[in-house]
Design a protein around this motif. Structure first.
Motif, short mmCIF file in Angstrom:
data_model
loop_
_atom_site.label_atom_id
_atom_site.label_comp_id
_atom_site.label_asym_id
_atom_site.label_seq_id
_atom_site.Cartn_x
_atom_site.Cartn_y
_atom_site.Cartn_z
N LEU A 295 5.45 2.05 10.12
CA LEU A 295 4.19 2.76 9.93
C LEU A 295 4.34 3.65 8.70
N GLY B 84 -0.64 4.15 7.39
CA GLY B 84 -1.44 3.76 8.54
C GLY B 84 -2.85 3.31 8.20
N SER C 290 8.25 3.60 -2.48
CA SER C 290 7.30 2.87 -1.63
C SER C 290 6.40 3.79 -0.82
N GLY D 231 -10.11 2.02 -2.21
CA GLY D 231 -10.77 2.76 -1.13
C GLY D 231 -11.41 4.06 -1.59
N ILE E 275 -8.48 7.78 1.92
CA ILE E 275 -7.59 6.62 2.09
C ILE E 275 -6.48 6.67 1.05
N ARG F 10 -3.57 8.95 1.84
CA ARG F 10 -2.66 8.54 2.91
C ARG F 10 -1.98 7.20 2.63
N GLY F 11 -2.76 6.26 2.11
CA GLY F 11 -2.22 4.93 1.89
C GLY F 11 -1.11 4.94 0.87
N GLY G 276 4.06 1.02 -0.90
CA GLY G 276 4.81 0.03 -0.12
C GLY G 276 3.95 -0.63 0.94
N ALA H 137 3.26 -4.58 1.17
CA ALA H 137 3.68 -5.30 2.38
C ALA H 137 2.49 -5.92 3.09
N LEU I 13 8.72 -11.01 2.13
CA LEU I 13 9.46 -9.97 2.84
C LEU I 13 9.82 -10.46 4.24
N GLU J 168 12.74 -6.18 6.74
CA GLU J 168 13.01 -5.57 5.44
C GLU J 168 12.02 -4.46 5.12
N ILE K 291 10.41 -2.08 2.13
CA ILE K 291 10.25 -1.92 0.69
C ILE K 291 10.70 -0.52 0.31
N PHE L 230 -13.00 -3.18 -0.66
CA PHE L 230 -12.11 -4.17 -1.27
C PHE L 230 -12.96 -5.00 -2.23
C1 LIG Z 1 -11.89 1.77 4.16
C2 LIG Z 1 -10.65 1.27 3.49
C3 LIG Z 1 -10.75 0.79 2.21
C4 LIG Z 1 -9.62 0.33 1.56
N1 LIG Z 1 -9.78 -0.17 0.31
C5 LIG Z 1 -8.68 -0.66 -0.34
C6 LIG Z 1 -8.78 -1.22 -1.62
O1 LIG Z 1 -9.87 -1.25 -2.23
N2 LIG Z 1 -7.67 -1.71 -2.19
C7 LIG Z 1 -6.46 -1.69 -1.55
O2 LIG Z 1 -5.48 -2.14 -2.11
N3 LIG Z 1 -6.34 -1.18 -0.34
C8 LIG Z 1 -7.41 -0.67 0.30
N4 LIG Z 1 -7.26 -0.15 1.55
C9 LIG Z 1 -5.94 -0.23 2.21
C10 LIG Z 1 -5.08 0.93 1.77
O3 LIG Z 1 -4.77 0.85 0.42
C11 LIG Z 1 -3.80 0.97 2.59
O4 LIG Z 1 -3.27 2.18 2.33
C12 LIG Z 1 -2.75 -0.06 2.25
O5 LIG Z 1 -3.22 -1.37 2.30
C13 LIG Z 1 -1.59 0.02 3.24
O6 LIG Z 1 -0.83 1.16 3.02
P1 LIG Z 1 -0.42 2.12 4.19
O7 LIG Z 1 0.60 3.06 3.65
O8 LIG Z 1 -1.61 2.70 4.77
O9 LIG Z 1 0.33 1.10 5.19
P2 LIG Z 1 0.28 0.96 6.75
O10 LIG Z 1 -1.12 0.75 7.21
O11 LIG Z 1 1.05 2.03 7.40
O12 LIG Z 1 1.07 -0.40 6.89
C14 LIG Z 1 0.53 -1.62 6.45
C15 LIG Z 1 1.55 -2.72 6.66
O13 LIG Z 1 2.64 -2.58 5.78
C16 LIG Z 1 3.86 -2.42 6.48
N5 LIG Z 1 4.64 -1.45 5.70
C17 LIG Z 1 4.25 -0.21 5.36
N6 LIG Z 1 5.17 0.36 4.56
C18 LIG Z 1 6.16 -0.56 4.40
C19 LIG Z 1 7.38 -0.57 3.68
N7 LIG Z 1 7.77 0.46 2.93
N8 LIG Z 1 8.13 -1.66 3.74
C20 LIG Z 1 7.74 -2.73 4.47
N9 LIG Z 1 6.62 -2.79 5.16
C21 LIG Z 1 5.83 -1.70 5.12
C22 LIG Z 1 3.46 -1.98 7.84
O14 LIG Z 1 4.44 -2.31 8.79
C23 LIG Z 1 2.17 -2.71 8.04
O15 LIG Z 1 2.41 -4.02 8.42
C24 LIG Z 1 -8.36 0.35 2.21
C25 LIG Z 1 -8.27 0.86 3.50
C26 LIG Z 1 -9.38 1.31 4.14
C27 LIG Z 1 -9.25 1.86 5.53
#
Ligand SMILES: Cc1cc2nc3c(=O)[nH]c(=O)nc-3n(C[C@H](O)[C@H](O)[C@H](O)COP(=O)(O)OP(=O)(O)OC[C@H]3O[C@@H](n4cnc5c(N)ncnc54)[C@H](O)[C@@H]3O)c2cc1C
Lengths: 802, 284
Positions: free
Chosen positions: B31, B34, B74, B101, B105, B108-109, B112, B116, B161, B165, B167, B191
């Motif tokens: 996570l 998220g 990452s 986003g 977003i 927090r996003g 990595g 992934a 991946l 593993e 990132i 997106f």
């Molecule tokens: C309304 C909305 C709009 C969005 N618009 C866009 C957009 O326009 N473009 C875009 O690119 N994204 C968009 N996103 C997604 C956003 O960028 C997310 O942050 C991203 O896709 C995932 O990053 P996260 O840190 O939140 O990962 P998480 O949600 O925590 O995890 C996502 C996946 O990656 C895995 N993971 C996480 N970190 C690692 C790591 N270090 N190594 C291996 N696996 C890992 C997790 O296990 C899970 O499977 C949007 C999201 C929302 C809710």
């Protein structure tokens, strides 16, 4: 002195200070501090001891017979406390009634939980109660429901195909309402002989009203009050009480509906939902309070929807652009069930009676139908049909202008109603409005800002701009007579208000309307403050409590300020009369020598001789031996009010400038001008807010939002990823202009202002897009218009319209 | 919209996270921010039994921008990158962030998480593929390896991946002073329907080569060699060249049709967005 009750308009007697102190003032909203600091209390903020959380097992098929419901595994899920089927709860159905003959209307019922049949994906089949909402969702996953699936009816074409599956056995052809109205004599000849006849075929996408706060309820037995306490976010608390009590077989006195702060409703909450009843029944059975908060997925797929309509319209014009006749067939896809109290007639009846709108139409014929399909049911959504039929009417006018080589604004001007009162071909009498003035002003604003020049000059650079207008009225303040014309069996209309002044001179007033975001606490307080010469913060509004408010029809149809506001004004006036009676007595002067001023009663001939309200209240409550012999102690009064005749019509003109992006098909709104006339604006800031929010929802319908289904009837836009509600980035700033044509029968001249924004926006946006598309020779009449359609239209990939 | 039960673990360091995921097996997920995983769990489309929260691993949150290379940890958020100074060589990375986003977003996003998760239009995947980035991953027992971005994205939400593993960072080893990312979506923050990125080799008004990457035209982001060949042939940096490149890109792809957009419309978007990206890139 005898006590004064019921109606009366003593407010107009001499002695009242109605000098406009508060009416028309942009008073800051009394609701805002708590909303902005997180101290408002919504349903989901209510936490009761021992409270359980509900989730619904919902149908996974669009159409079928339930062959078994097995909840045994549900009860094994950790945290689950109980689970009930329709059979367990044994509740009465919701049956909305229309007093129309069987050839016009087929009555259908909506069970609280599906019993033998399911009619849409998401229909509630069982309710699960658990210690927390997570366990409740684990519980619904463990339910085992089997269905005998039948082919779903998902479109108007499917519904009307002979031999199609019947969504309700009572209506084998899937038509629940079929009315033909106003067929003017000789209308066929009018069309046959007219020099110009234009056609518009238009479809409007299914939409979700989408209040930020989804539906929700907390219900539980109050042993001390011996009442079922139902805290729910509804626009119609008394109607919820009626249906809920009836369904549970309880007396209405043993049910109390209480409404906390609300985060919007837009109509979706002015009908009685089955979930609130199921939760109340489940709470009674479990002997514990139960909360249900609808999640966004259910809100998007299994709540009440609206707006999916198809129009076949034609209009006849003479060479000068004058309308000769209008002939319309409107088909409304009402989904699986009829809603209470409005019924499946809500959209087709609205379209049928209001379609001619602001125009003089000498001959008219309309057929309105409501059809049943295997989709979530519909409810009135802000504007109800008018966003669609105004769009169609405005497209007809534009098309005629094109055919005749006339200016579309000029064609409008030639047809607008300008002499009032005007009784239309639809038997509706329109009170005075500013149809022509608002259109002229709207055009002038855009012209003065130079948009016509800009449109021409950027065209040379290859950019595509369009300018479009919408001109419309909106019936507000429907009274009982107006609703009775629809032949609903539960006839909304009047409102009651009770007012009392306490020992500190502060006023508490009840309203049967129900603010779900429209600022009643502020605007109603302004009305009372104005009547009594009080500061606004000395007036408190009570609403949304069936134990405190004698009766009310809630808020919908832009009725609150017209009907509720007038009832409140009259009640305050009656209290003012009492204060004057007592003041005169205590000042030992004649009744006609006193007036209300500065929170007190003063002598007209000597302002130094005065009593504050507190002085008078002191006598009324604490030293009642000083009252005149015949006077009752205390300071209270009441009044009722009902809409007059056909109601009052607000009106507006919207003007829009759009740019169509050649490389992507995107429609960008460069300018939005709204000229509105809602009579006297009690609080102009609130009126602006209503218009702006409404316009945002109208733009959403024109360009973005659409509820979609796959071929099995599974909702395919069940999150904001796919249901494209626009954000602040897509909605332009709106320039607001006001014209004031006071209503002649409301106490302060106000007309309704809740829905106009939504009504005008789709037509104005569509007209602007089509103005821009004019060189391409293509017209787009279906909403929402997508970027791909615009792109195809600009690149010649769309067929040229006839 | 509430997830099924899961066990929550908090990782203390990279090695521990990698070891733990290996031990827990395929029912475990990292996570990060998220922003993709939690919505999928709320819809019960993802049902991990174990969540290993890597949010506390500060060592994975960094931006190291040098003249020749950019390294991004990452766990760095999109917003951190958006507000960082990356220098002219990597400004395209910073500028691409605004397409992701909405602000909440992006705060927090993480980088990595995006790589992934591998959405077909994810900006990080697009950048990584465009700029031939290298993705450094850690496995159990202190194992490390580097995946070339060009090999990383296999299909719908599928990467090279392994399940166990993690990132660690992404390394951009080649400055891209004339690169740009552009997109089309119906609403801000969505997106992309189609996204296009180019990285041009520009010298004294002429183009001598370049790279073109697209999102939204297939199950994963792709490079378009056909369009790159047009750039390779070179020429004056002008509209004609960009149109030729864009035409080649549009002809090379066979985009899917869905509710938002049909194949031909997407193809047209590819063309127009590639032109726009080229013009923006050369204007830098
Ligand atoms: C309304 C909305 C709009 C969005 N618009 C866009 C957009 O326009 N473009 C875009 O690119 N994204 C968009 N996103 C997604 C956003 O960028 C997310 O942050 C991203 O896709 C995932 O990053 P996260 O840190 O939140 O990962 P998480 O949600 O925590 O995890 C996502 C996946 O990656 C895995 N993971 C996480 N970190 C690692 C790591 N270090 N190594 C291996 N696996 C890992 C997790 O296990 C899970 O499977 C949007 C999201 C929302 C809710």
């Amino acid at each position: 002195m005898t006590s004064e009750v019921a109606t009366g308009d003593r407010a107009n007697e001499p002695g009242f200070r109605a000098d406009g102190t508060w009416i028309g003032a942009a008073v800051s909203r009394k609701e805002d501090p708590r909303l902005l600091t997180g101290e408002a209390r919504f349903v989901d903020d209510i936490h009761l001891p021992r409270m359980l959380h509900a989730a619904f097992v919902r149908s996974t098929v669009a159409s079928g017979h339930i062959t078994s419901v097995d909840l045994s595994r549900v009860l094994e899920v950790p945290g689950v406390v109980a689970a009930f089927t329709a059979e367990d709860l044994d509740l009465g159905d919701i049956t909305p009634r229309l007093d129309r003959p069987p050839e016009e209307h087929t009555e259908t019922s909506m069970p609280i939980l599906a019993r033998d049949r399911v009619r849409f994906v998401g229909e509630p089949v069982a309710v699960v109660l658990a210690e927390d909402p997570y366990a409740a969702e684990d519980g619904i996953e463990a339910a085992d429901v089997t269905y005998d699936v039948t082919p779903p009816v998902l479109s108007e074409e499917q519904a009307l195909t002979p031999g199609a599956n019947a969504v309700h056995d009572e209506a084998p052809g899937n038509v629940l309402l079929d009315v033909s109205m106003f067929a003017s004599d000789g209308i066929d000849d009018v069309f046959a002989e007219a020099p110009c006849v234009v056609h518009v075929r238009a479809r409007a996408g299914r939409q979700n009203a989408l209040p930020l706060e989804t539906r929700g309820v907390v219900a539980g037995w109050d042993a001390r009050a011996q009442q079922l306490l139902v805290q729910t976010c509804t626009q119609v608390p008394h109607q919820v009480r009626t249906v809920l009590a009836g369904s549970l077989g309880m007396s209405e006195s043993t049910v109390r509906v209480l409404v906390p702060d609300m985060g919007g409703g837009f109509g979706i909450k002015c009908v009685v939902g089955r979930e609130e009843i199921a939760v109340a029944a489940a709470a009674t059975r479990a002997g514990r309070p139960v909360k249900w908060i609808e999640d966004r997925k259910d809100a998007l797929s299994a709540s009440f929807l609206a707006r999916e309509q198809r129009y076949e319209a034609r209009a006849a014009f003479d060479e000068t652009g004058r309308i000769l006749g209008l002939d319309v067939d409107v088909l409304c896809d009402m989904g699986a069930y009829s809603c209470y109290p409005f019924t499946v007639g809500i959209e087709p009846l609205m379209a049928s009676s209001e379609m001619p709108g602001v125009y003089r139409v000498p001959a008219y014929r309309v057929r309105g139908r409501a059809i049943a399909t295997n989709k979530a049911p519909t409810a009135p959504y802000r504007g109800v049909s008018r966003p669609q039929h105004v769009m169609v009417m405005e497209r007809l006018v534009e098309r005629a202008a094109r055919e005749l080589g006339l200016d579309a604004l000029e064609v409008r001007r030639r047809n607008l109603i300008t002499v009032f009162p005007y009784t239309g071909i639809n038997n509706v009498t329109y009170d005075p409005g500013s149809y022509l003035e608002s259109l002229n002003l709207c055009e002038r604003v855009l012209a003065d800002e130079g948009w016509y020049g800009t449109q021409r000059s950027v065209a040379e650079q290859g950019r595509v701009l369009g300018i479009g207008y919408a001109c419309f009225n909106e019936r507000t303040g429907y009274g009982s007579d107006a609703f009775a014309k629809r032949k609903m069996q539960a006839v909304p209309g009047f409102d009651l208000s009770e007012v009392r002044m306490d020992t500190s001179g502060t006023v508490v007033v009840t309203t049967g309307t129900m603010s779900h975001g429209q600022s009643h606490e502020t605007t109603m307080a302004q009305i009372v403050a104005d009547k009594l010469g009080l500061p606004v913060d000395k007036v408190k509004i009570q609403q949304g409590d069936t134990d405190r408010v004698t009766y009310g029809w809630g808020s919908f149809g832009s009725r609150s300020i017209t009907i509720g506001g007038t009832a409140v004004a009259l009640a305050a006036g009656n209290l003012g009369g009492k204060l004057l009676d007592l003041g005169a007595h205590l000042l030992e002067t004649r009744r006609d020598n006193v007036e209300l001023a500065d929170e007190g009663v003063q002598q007209r001939d000597d302002h130094d001789r005065r009593l504050s309200y507190q002085d008078i209240a002191d006598v009324a409550y604490l030293r009642s031996h000083l009252l005149p012999k015949e006077a009752e102690p205390g300071l209270q009064a009441s009044a009722s009010f009902d809409g007059v005749g056909d109601g009052t019509f607000s009106n507006a003109a919207h003007g829009v400038v759009v740019e169509l992006h050649r490389d992507t098909g995107r429609v960008e709104i460069l300018r939005y001008v709204c000229v509105e006339d809602c009579g006297v604006a009690i609080n102009p800031q609130v009126v602006d807010g209503q218009a702006r929010g409404g316009i945002a929802q109208g733009i959403a319908g024109a360009l973005f939002e659409k509820v979609t289904y796959d071929e099995n009837g599974e909702p395919s836009a069940a999150s904001f990823l796919d249901y494209k509600v626009p954000t602040a980035c897509e909605i332009p700033d709106v320039a607001m202009h006001h014209i004031e044509t006071p209503c002649l029968f409301t106490d302060n001249g106000a007309k309704g202002a809740g829905e106009g924004g939504t009504i005008g926006a789709p037509a104005a946006v569509l007209n602007a897009v089509n103005d821009a598309l004019r060189p391409a020779g293509v017209e787009l009449n279906d909403t929402p218009i997508t970027p791909q359609q615009v792109f195809d239209a600009l690149t010649g990939a769309l067929e040229v319209a006839p | 919209m509430k997830p099924p039960p899961f066990t929550y673990h908090r990782a203390r360091d990279v090695a521990g996270a990698a070891d733990l995921v290996a031990e827990l097996g395929e029912d475990a997920k990292f996570l990060a921010g998220g922003q993709s995983l939690i919505p999928m769990m709320n819809f019960r489309l993802a049902r991990p039994e174990h969540l290993i929260d890597i949010g506390g691993l500060r060592e994975l949150s960094f931006v190291d921008a040098g003249p020749e290379a950019l390294r991004v940890g990452s766990l760095t958020t999109h917003r951190t990158v958006e507000t960082a100074d990356l220098g002219t060589g990597f400004d395209v990375v910073r500028e691409a962030m605004r397409w992701i986003g909405h602000l909440p977003i992006r705060t927090r996003g993480t980088v990595g998480g995006s790589l992934a998760h591998a959405d077909a239009t994810a900006e990080w995947c697009l950048l990584a593929v465009l700029l031939d980035a290298e993705i450094v991953v850690a496995g159990a027992g202190g194992r490390r390896r580097t995946i070339a971005a060009g090999d990383a994205f296999l299909g719908f939400y599928t990467t090279l991946l392994a399940d166990d593993e993690l990132i660690v960072e992404v390394v951009f080893g080649r400055p891209a002073p004339h690169a740009a990312v552009t997109e089309f979506a119906e609403r801000k923050g969505d997106f992309a329907v189609v996204s296009a990125a180019v990285d041009l080799d520009v010298g004294s008004g002429a183009v001598a080569g370049g790279r073109v990457a697209l999102g939204g035209v297939g199950p994963a982001v792709v490079r378009v060699p056909e369009a790159e060949r047009v750039l390779q042939a070179g020429g004056r940096a002008c509209r004609d060249l960009f149109e030729a490149c864009a035409d080649a890109a549009a002809q090379a792809v066979d985009p899917p049709a869905d509710g938002d957009a049909g194949t031909e419309y997407r193809r047209a978007l590819v063309r127009n967005l590639v032109i726009r990206a080229c013009e923006e890139a050369v204007a830098r």
